[in-house]
Write a protein that holds these residues in place. Structure first.
Motif, PDB file in Angstrom:
ATOM      1  N   MET A  35      78.195 105.562 -33.943  1.00  0.00           N
ATOM      2  CA  MET A  35      78.293 104.155 -33.554  1.00  0.00           C
ATOM      3  C   MET A  35      78.712 103.331 -34.760  1.00  0.00           C
ATOM      4  O   MET A  35      78.542 103.752 -35.892  1.00  0.00           O
ATOM      5  CB  MET A  35      76.968 103.650 -32.989  1.00  0.00           C
ATOM      6  N   ASP A  36      79.261 102.159 -34.495  1.00  0.00           N
ATOM      7  CA  ASP A  36      79.662 101.310 -35.612  1.00  0.00           C
ATOM      8  C   ASP A  36      78.503 100.413 -36.034  1.00  0.00           C
ATOM      9  O   ASP A  36      77.439 100.395 -35.416  1.00  0.00           O
ATOM     10  CB  ASP A  36      80.919 100.505 -35.274  1.00  0.00           C
ATOM     11  N   GLY A  37      78.704  99.683 -37.106  1.00  0.00           N
ATOM     12  CA  GLY A  37      77.654  98.827 -37.654  1.00  0.00           C
ATOM     13  C   GLY A  37      77.229  97.715 -36.711  1.00  0.00           C
ATOM     14  O   GLY A  37      76.062  97.322 -36.680  1.00  0.00           O
ATOM     15  N   PHE A  38      78.172  97.206 -35.923  1.00  0.00           N
ATOM     16  CA  PHE A  38      77.827  96.159 -34.961  1.00  0.00           C
ATOM     17  C   PHE A  38      76.864  96.683 -33.907  1.00  0.00           C
ATOM     18  O   PHE A  38      75.884  96.023 -33.552  1.00  0.00           O
ATOM     19  CB  PHE A  38      79.089  95.622 -34.273  1.00  0.00           C
ATOM     20  N   GLU A  39      77.138  97.877 -33.402  1.00  0.00           N
ATOM     21  CA  GLU A  39      76.263  98.457 -32.391  1.00  0.00           C
ATOM     22  C   GLU A  39      74.870  98.741 -32.965  1.00  0.00           C
ATOM     23  O   GLU A  39      73.846  98.449 -32.340  1.00  0.00           O
ATOM     24  CB  GLU A  39      76.883  99.740 -31.834  1.00  0.00           C
ATOM     25  N   ILE A  65      63.952  92.235 -41.225  1.00  0.00           N
ATOM     26  CA  ILE A  65      64.819  93.103 -42.021  1.00  0.00           C
ATOM     27  C   ILE A  65      66.217  92.501 -42.084  1.00  0.00           C
ATOM     28  O   ILE A  65      66.852  92.262 -41.048  1.00  0.00           O
ATOM     29  CB  ILE A  65      64.886  94.524 -41.422  1.00  0.00           C
ATOM     30  N   PRO A  66      66.725  92.242 -43.288  1.00  0.00           N
ATOM     31  CA  PRO A  66      68.084  91.689 -43.404  1.00  0.00           C
ATOM     32  C   PRO A  66      69.129  92.773 -43.133  1.00  0.00           C
ATOM     33  O   PRO A  66      68.960  93.926 -43.524  1.00  0.00           O
ATOM     34  CB  PRO A  66      68.151  91.220 -44.857  1.00  0.00           C
ATOM     35  N   ILE A  67      70.178  92.392 -42.436  1.00  0.00           N
ATOM     36  CA  ILE A  67      71.281  93.310 -42.164  1.00  0.00           C
ATOM     37  C   ILE A  67      72.523  92.769 -42.859  1.00  0.00           C
ATOM     38  O   ILE A  67      72.925  91.630 -42.638  1.00  0.00           O
ATOM     39  CB  ILE A  67      71.538  93.445 -40.655  1.00  0.00           C
ATOM     40  N   TYR A  68      73.104  93.607 -43.692  1.00  0.00           N
ATOM     41  CA  TYR A  68      74.318  93.255 -44.421  1.00  0.00           C
ATOM     42  C   TYR A  68      75.482  94.086 -43.912  1.00  0.00           C
ATOM     43  O   TYR A  68      75.335  95.290 -43.695  1.00  0.00           O
ATOM     44  CB  TYR A  68      74.140  93.526 -45.916  1.00  0.00           C
ATOM     45  N   GLY A  69      76.624  93.449 -43.749  1.00  0.00           N
ATOM     46  CA  GLY A  69      77.839  94.183 -43.432  1.00  0.00           C
ATOM     47  C   GLY A  69      78.402  94.758 -44.728  1.00  0.00           C
ATOM     48  O   GLY A  69      78.531  94.052 -45.722  1.00  0.00           O
ATOM     49  N   PHE A  70      78.684  96.039 -44.737  1.00  0.00           N
ATOM     50  CA  PHE A  70      79.231  96.708 -45.917  1.00  0.00           C
ATOM     51  C   PHE A  70      80.661  97.098 -45.580  1.00  0.00           C
ATOM     52  O   PHE A  70      80.901  98.056 -44.844  1.00  0.00           O
ATOM     53  CB  PHE A  70      78.366  97.940 -46.233  1.00  0.00           C
ATOM     54  N   THR A  71      81.615  96.318 -46.060  1.00  0.00           N
ATOM     55  CA  THR A  71      82.986  96.481 -45.620  1.00  0.00           C
ATOM     56  C   THR A  71      83.979  96.116 -46.717  1.00  0.00           C
ATOM     57  O   THR A  71      83.614  95.463 -47.695  1.00  0.00           O
ATOM     58  CB  THR A  71      83.241  95.602 -44.376  1.00  0.00           C
ATOM     59  N   ARG A 128      83.517  88.166 -39.066  1.00  0.00           N
ATOM     60  CA  ARG A 128      82.438  87.286 -39.512  1.00  0.00           C
ATOM     61  C   ARG A 128      81.715  86.631 -38.327  1.00  0.00           C
ATOM     62  O   ARG A 128      80.489  86.610 -38.274  1.00  0.00           O
ATOM     63  CB  ARG A 128      83.003  86.213 -40.446  1.00  0.00           C
ATOM     64  N   ASN A 129      82.454  86.138 -37.348  1.00  0.00           N
ATOM     65  CA  ASN A 129      81.843  85.495 -36.173  1.00  0.00           C
ATOM     66  C   ASN A 129      81.016  86.481 -35.364  1.00  0.00           C
ATOM     67  O   ASN A 129      79.893  86.163 -34.951  1.00  0.00           O
ATOM     68  CB  ASN A 129      82.920  84.861 -35.291  1.00  0.00           C
ATOM     69  N   ARG A 130      81.551  87.670 -35.143  1.00  0.00           N
ATOM     70  CA  ARG A 130      80.809  88.684 -34.384  1.00  0.00           C
ATOM     71  C   ARG A 130      79.529  89.074 -35.128  1.00  0.00           C
ATOM     72  O   ARG A 130      78.463  89.201 -34.528  1.00  0.00           O
ATOM     73  CB  ARG A 130      81.695  89.896 -34.159  1.00  0.00           C
ATOM     74  N   ALA A 131      79.641  89.251 -36.428  1.00  0.00           N
ATOM     75  CA  ALA A 131      78.479  89.644 -37.229  1.00  0.00           C
ATOM     76  C   ALA A 131      77.401  88.565 -37.216  1.00  0.00           C
ATOM     77  O   ALA A 131      76.214  88.865 -37.116  1.00  0.00           O
ATOM     78  CB  ALA A 131      78.918  89.955 -38.649  1.00  0.00           C
ATOM     79  N   GLN A 132      77.791  87.315 -37.308  1.00  0.00           N
ATOM     80  CA  GLN A 132      76.815  86.223 -37.280  1.00  0.00           C
ATOM     81  C   GLN A 132      76.117  86.140 -35.931  1.00  0.00           C
ATOM     82  O   GLN A 132      74.916  85.874 -35.865  1.00  0.00           O
ATOM     83  CB  GLN A 132      77.490  84.898 -37.620  1.00  0.00           C
ATOM     84  N   GLN A 133      76.845  86.380 -34.852  1.00  0.00           N
ATOM     85  CA  GLN A 133      76.240  86.354 -33.517  1.00  0.00           C
ATOM     86  C   GLN A 133      75.202  87.461 -33.367  1.00  0.00           C
ATOM     87  O   GLN A 133      74.179  87.272 -32.719  1.00  0.00           O
ATOM     88  CB  GLN A 133      77.316  86.516 -32.439  1.00  0.00           C
TER      89      GLN A 133
END
Length: 71
Positions: free
Chosen positions: A4-8, A22-28, A36-41
């Motif tokens: 699965m991807d990070g969004f899922e 727990i903080p979630i960070y995008g590693f990209t 950015r918009n999808r990740a914030q949602q």
């Protein structure tokens, strides 16, 4: 991630109230407005550029301090 991807994965984590703090960070290596918009949602806290190791260490340090202070 192979399954699965990070969004899922972030969506699954955010559906579990035990992990609310727990903080979630995008590693990209690429962040555009759509990403950015999808990740914030979903509930990402921030992004870490794969090519900037000093930023990675700084964000880990900052997040660790916040978690320890809230414990």
């Amino acid at each position: 991630m192979p399954v699965m991807d990070g969004f899922e994965m972030a969506s699954i984590i955010r559906k579990t109230s035990a992990y609310d703090d727990i903080p979630i960070y995008g590693f990209t290596s690429t962040v555009n407005d759509t990403f950015r918009n999808r990740a914030q949602q979903i509930g990402f806290v921030d992004f870490i550029d794969k090519t900037d190791r000093s930023a990675l260490l700084e964000k880990i340090h900052t997040a660790s301090k916040k978690l320890l202070a809230s414990a």
